[in-house]
Scaffold this motif. Structure first.
Motif, PDB file in Angstrom:
ATOM      1  N   ALA A 224       0.552  -1.413  -0.065  1.00 48.31           N
ATOM      2  CA  ALA A 224       0.528  -0.348  -0.015  1.00 48.31           C
ATOM      3  C   ALA A 224       0.943   1.328  -0.001  1.00 48.31           C
ATOM      4  CB  ALA A 224      -1.101  -0.175   1.640  1.00 48.31           C
ATOM      5  N   ARG A 225       2.207   1.433   0.222  1.00 49.30           N
ATOM      6  CA  ARG A 225       3.084   2.268   0.804  1.00 49.30           C
ATOM      7  C   ARG A 225       3.233   2.498  -0.402  1.00 49.30           C
ATOM      8  NH1 ARG A 225       6.248  -1.800   2.663  1.00 49.30           N
ATOM      9  NH2 ARG A 225       7.533  -2.185   0.962  1.00 49.30           N
ATOM     10  N   ASP A 226       3.812   1.913  -1.958  1.00 47.44           N
ATOM     11  CA  ASP A 226       3.804   2.064  -2.916  1.00 47.44           C
ATOM     12  C   ASP A 226       2.775   2.413  -3.725  1.00 47.44           C
ATOM     13  OD1 ASP A 226       6.246   1.836  -2.363  1.00 47.44           O
ATOM     14  OD2 ASP A 226       6.749   0.220  -2.880  1.00 47.44           O
ATOM     15  N   ILE A 227       0.948   2.640  -3.617  1.00 50.09           N
ATOM     16  CA  ILE A 227       0.506   3.262  -4.558  1.00 50.09           C
ATOM     17  C   ILE A 227       0.111   4.280  -4.009  1.00 50.09           C
ATOM     18  CG2 ILE A 227      -2.466   2.299  -4.762  1.00 50.09           C
ATOM     19  CD1 ILE A 227      -1.135  -0.468  -4.576  1.00 50.09           C
ATOM     20  N   LEU A 228      -0.410   5.747  -4.936  1.00 50.38           N
ATOM     21  CA  LEU A 228      -0.811   6.548  -4.733  1.00 50.38           C
ATOM     22  C   LEU A 228      -2.241   6.480  -5.545  1.00 50.38           C
ATOM     23  CD1 LEU A 228       2.149   8.906  -5.581  1.00 50.38           C
ATOM     24  CD2 LEU A 228       1.377   8.400  -3.296  1.00 50.38           C
ATOM     25  N   LEU A 229      -3.269   7.188  -4.936  1.00 50.59           N
ATOM     26  CA  LEU A 229      -4.216   7.345  -4.980  1.00 50.59           C
ATOM     27  C   LEU A 229      -4.833   8.548  -5.949  1.00 50.59           C
ATOM     28  CD1 LEU A 229      -6.525   4.909  -3.153  1.00 50.59           C
ATOM     29  CD2 LEU A 229      -5.745   4.154  -4.587  1.00 50.59           C
ATOM     30  N   GLU A 230      -5.704   8.996  -6.998  1.00 52.37           N
ATOM     31  CA  GLU A 230      -5.690   9.931  -8.098  1.00 52.37           C
ATOM     32  C   GLU A 230      -7.918   9.692  -7.526  1.00 52.37           C
ATOM     33  OE1 GLU A 230      -8.316  12.281  -9.938  1.00 52.37           O
ATOM     34  OE2 GLU A 230      -8.005  10.728 -10.635  1.00 52.37           O
ATOM     35  N   ASP A 231      -8.604  10.248  -6.591  1.00 52.71           N
ATOM     36  CA  ASP A 231      -9.662   9.681  -6.578  1.00 52.71           C
ATOM     37  C   ASP A 231     -10.967  10.701  -7.053  1.00 52.71           C
ATOM     38  OD1 ASP A 231      -9.677  11.169  -5.011  1.00 52.71           O
ATOM     39  OD2 ASP A 231     -10.074   9.238  -3.515  1.00 52.71           O
ATOM     40  N   ARG A 232     -10.273  11.293  -7.912  1.00 48.07           N
ATOM     41  CA  ARG A 232     -12.153  12.896  -8.276  1.00 48.07           C
ATOM     42  C   ARG A 232     -12.090  12.534 -10.261  1.00 48.07           C
ATOM     43  NH1 ARG A 232     -10.296  17.851  -7.904  1.00 48.07           N
ATOM     44  NH2 ARG A 232      -7.568  16.742  -8.394  1.00 48.07           N
ATOM     45  N   SER A 233     -11.544  11.970 -10.417  1.00 49.67           N
ATOM     46  CA  SER A 233     -11.837  11.859 -12.071  1.00 49.67           C
ATOM     47  C   SER A 233     -12.486  11.231 -12.792  1.00 49.67           C
ATOM     48  CB  SER A 233     -10.505  11.818 -12.416  1.00 49.67           C
ATOM     49  OG  SER A 233      -9.760  10.136 -12.594  1.00 49.67           O
ATOM     50  N   THR A 234     -13.060  11.883 -13.650  1.00 53.79           N
ATOM     51  CA  THR A 234     -14.424  11.014 -14.657  1.00 53.79           C
ATOM     52  C   THR A 234     -14.097  10.974 -15.561  1.00 53.79           C
ATOM     53  OG1 THR A 234     -15.400  12.883 -14.535  1.00 53.79           O
ATOM     54  CG2 THR A 234     -16.123  11.784 -12.926  1.00 53.79           C
ATOM     55  N   ILE A 235     -13.090  11.237 -16.286  1.00 52.56           N
ATOM     56  CA  ILE A 235     -12.687  11.011 -18.152  1.00 52.56           C
ATOM     57  C   ILE A 235     -11.189  11.118 -17.809  1.00 52.56           C
ATOM     58  CG2 ILE A 235     -15.347  11.921 -18.403  1.00 52.56           C
ATOM     59  CD1 ILE A 235     -12.846  15.275 -19.037  1.00 52.56           C
ATOM     60  N   THR A 236     -10.438  10.895 -18.905  1.00 50.52           N
ATOM     61  CA  THR A 236      -8.632  10.749 -19.091  1.00 50.52           C
ATOM     62  C   THR A 236      -8.430  11.391 -19.210  1.00 50.52           C
ATOM     63  OG1 THR A 236      -9.523   8.503 -21.223  1.00 50.52           O
ATOM     64  CG2 THR A 236      -7.131   9.573 -20.670  1.00 50.52           C
ATOM     65  N   GLN A 237      -9.216  12.968 -19.258  1.00 47.67           N
ATOM     66  CA  GLN A 237      -7.731  14.297 -19.638  1.00 47.67           C
ATOM     67  C   GLN A 237      -7.816  14.190 -17.794  1.00 47.67           C
ATOM     68  OE1 GLN A 237      -9.488  16.978 -21.233  1.00 47.67           O
ATOM     69  NE2 GLN A 237      -7.372  18.242 -21.617  1.00 47.67           N
ATOM     70  N   GLU A 238      -8.662  14.104 -16.974  1.00 47.15           N
ATOM     71  CA  GLU A 238      -8.779  14.913 -15.522  1.00 47.15           C
ATOM     72  C   GLU A 238      -8.023  13.703 -15.280  1.00 47.15           C
ATOM     73  OE1 GLU A 238     -12.196  13.754 -14.278  1.00 47.15           O
ATOM     74  OE2 GLU A 238     -13.307  15.879 -14.656  1.00 47.15           O
ATOM     75  N   ASN A 239      -8.018  11.851 -15.363  1.00 49.32           N
ATOM     76  CA  ASN A 239      -6.845  10.745 -14.519  1.00 49.32           C
ATOM     77  C   ASN A 239      -5.601  11.594 -15.036  1.00 49.32           C
ATOM     78  OD1 ASN A 239      -8.510   8.157 -16.455  1.00 49.32           O
ATOM     79  ND2 ASN A 239      -9.097   8.968 -14.069  1.00 49.32           N
TER      80      ASN A 239
END
Length: 186
Positions: A97-112
């Motif tokens: 888990a320490r090597d995982i980062l989360l971006e959890d707001r996006s809904t489309i590729t460009q936002e990813n």
């Protein structure tokens, strides 16, 4: 007549370029892999998303990347973000888990990609591999380049888009979205 012929030629050219790009893959090492989000079904990664996650796990376990960034927000009717579902799957398959980062707001590729950029900067990560389906790579890499990311392509080696019909539909969809993206950023 000439106009419609030109439009058809453009569509075929773009579709062919997307198809050719789908086989480009960097064997280089990078600081992290950004895994582009896909659907979550009942709190678990969909088969398409699972292929992307499996590819990132392979990149991590081989030492090609040191960190994995999972992207994707909460879809309509879901209770868990795509990024969280991906993290749970990856942790259960041996990624710490320490090597995982989360971006959890996006809904489309460009936002990813755009929403991942601050995560990369905050963690001192500069070179990334973009992980997605092969036919999605040209559009994703174009967006990454436009956002100023130092990114290399790393398409999944396997895809749930196996039949001619499903690959044709994906190619048609990517052609449409690629042209739309380019027109908006012209």
């Amino acid at each position: 007549m000439i106009f419609s012929s030109l439009v058809l030629a453009l569509l075929l050219y773009v579709a062919f370029s997307i198809y050719l790009y789908s086989s480009k893959s960097s064997g280089m090492s990078a600081d992290a892999a950004i895994v582009l989000g896909a659907a979550v079904w009942n709190g678990k990664p969909s088969p398409v998303f699972q292929e992307r996650i499996n590819h990132a796990i392979k990149l991590y376990q081989s030492g090609q990347v040191k960190k994995v960034v999972f992207t994707g927000g909460v879809g309509v009717g879901d209770k868990k973000s795509e990024a969280q579902a991906a993290k749970e799957y990856a942790v259960s398959h041996g990624v710490p888990a320490r090597d995982i980062l989360l971006e959890d707001r996006s809904t489309i590729t460009q936002e990813n990609l755009a929403f991942s950029s601050p995560l990369l900067a905050a963690n001192g990560l500069s070179v990334v591999l973009i992980v997605s389906d092969p036919l999605h790579m040209k559009r994703a890499m174009t967006m990454a380049d436009d956002l100023g990311l130092n990114a290399l392509p790393s398409p999944t080696e396997t895809s749930r888009y196996q039949s001619y019909s499903s690959r044709g539909n994906m190619l048609f969809s990517e052609t449409y979205f690629y042209i739309g993206y380019k027109l908006r950023h012209f």
